[in-house]
Scaffold this motif. Structure first.
Motif, PDB file in Angstrom:
ATOM      1  N   GLU A 135      15.665 -12.809  11.003  1.00  5.33           N
ATOM      2  CA  GLU A 135      14.397 -13.413  10.623  1.00  5.33           C
ATOM      3  C   GLU A 135      13.305 -13.229  11.665  1.00  5.33           C
ATOM      4  OE1 GLU A 135      15.002 -17.452   9.388  1.00  5.33           O
ATOM      5  OE2 GLU A 135      16.741 -16.900   8.175  1.00  5.33           O
ATOM      6  N   ALA A 136      13.673 -12.979  12.926  1.00  4.81           N
ATOM      7  CA  ALA A 136      12.674 -12.858  13.986  1.00  4.81           C
ATOM      8  C   ALA A 136      13.274 -12.095  15.160  1.00  4.81           C
ATOM      9  CB  ALA A 136      12.223 -14.246  14.450  1.00  4.81           C
ATOM     10  N   ASN A 137      12.394 -11.507  15.971  1.00  6.24           N
ATOM     11  CA  ASN A 137      12.825 -10.844  17.201  1.00  6.24           C
ATOM     12  C   ASN A 137      12.908 -11.872  18.317  1.00  6.24           C
ATOM     13  OD1 ASN A 137      12.990  -7.922  16.713  1.00  6.24           O
ATOM     14  ND2 ASN A 137      10.890  -8.159  16.033  1.00  6.24           N
ATOM     15  N   PRO A 138      13.928 -11.868  19.144  1.00  4.49           N
ATOM     16  CA  PRO A 138      15.158 -11.100  18.995  1.00  4.49           C
ATOM     17  C   PRO A 138      16.040 -11.712  17.911  1.00  4.49           C
ATOM     18  CG  PRO A 138      15.343 -12.501  20.918  1.00  4.49           C
ATOM     19  CD  PRO A 138      13.945 -12.699  20.371  1.00  4.49           C
ATOM     20  N   CYS A 139      16.844 -10.880  17.258  1.00  2.00           N
ATOM     21  CA  CYS A 139      17.738 -11.363  16.207  1.00  2.00           C
ATOM     22  C   CYS A 139      18.763 -12.316  16.798  1.00  2.00           C
ATOM     23  CB  CYS A 139      18.481 -10.197  15.550  1.00  2.00           C
ATOM     24  SG  CYS A 139      17.425  -9.142  14.566  1.00  2.00           S
ATOM     25  N   GLN A 140      19.046 -13.367  16.050  1.00  2.00           N
ATOM     26  CA  GLN A 140      20.122 -14.275  16.425  1.00  2.00           C
ATOM     27  C   GLN A 140      21.334 -13.900  15.585  1.00  2.00           C
ATOM     28  OE1 GLN A 140      19.266 -18.415  16.608  1.00  2.00           O
ATOM     29  NE2 GLN A 140      17.594 -18.119  18.032  1.00  2.00           N
TER      30      GLN A 140
END
Length: 164
Positions: free
Chosen positions: A38-43
């Motif tokens: 969903e966002a950088n960095p990926c979790q």
């Protein structure tokens, strides 16, 4: 029509082109997409699988493609166990690769529960002989799954309340 727009939004919300540091790619137009992310960095959650798609345009013909993956912790690359080292098999690539033609490599990356929860770079290499077609360092955070967090929370509550 509304359903199609909503479905498109939901799909787009969980797969993004990730930011990465190029580490010597000879191919051009490299983009990397991770799903779900969903966002950088990926979790990357324990117990989950992630689909990694690498789009690139080879600058020269490639008869074969080898895949190497590393977890880079404190600057030290540690080989990542990966069961598909041949990039020409089950990856969407058809070898030989033609120069100047964009291709998409696709792989599934499992995040096992025994991996430590840590921030690191995943270095993904697609090699043709000694040439690095693609070399990308992708910042990620390996995190505990919601189930693991729920279990730890329950354990703390039980100890505090003296139940069980």
């Amino acid at each position: 029509m509304k359903s199609l727009v909503l479905l498109s939004f939901v799909v787009c919300a969980f797969a993004i082109d990730v930011q990465f540091e190029d580490c010597g790619s000879k191919a051009g137009d490299v983009t990397i997409n991770v799903e779900p992310c969903e966002a950088n960095p990926c979790q990357l959650k324990h117990g989950s699988n992630y689909t990694v798609k690498i789009t690139f345009t080879p600058g020269s013909s490639a008869e074969s493609v080898a895949v190497k993956i590393y977890g880079v912790v404190a600057g030290v690359p540690v080989p990542f166990p990966f069961d598909q080292p041949d990039g020409c098999k089950n990856s969407g690539l058809t070898c030989p690769l033609d120069p100047g033609t964009a291709v998409v490599y696709k792989a599934t990356l499992p995040i096992l529960s025994e991996y430590p929860a840590i921030k690191l770079f995943v270095e993904w290499e697609l090699l043709s002989g000694d040439d690095k077609l693609v070399c990308a360092k992708i910042p990620v955070a390996v995190v505990k799954s919601n189930d693991e967090l729920d279990a730890r929370y329950k354990e703390k509550i039980v100890k505090k309340m003296h139940w069980e």
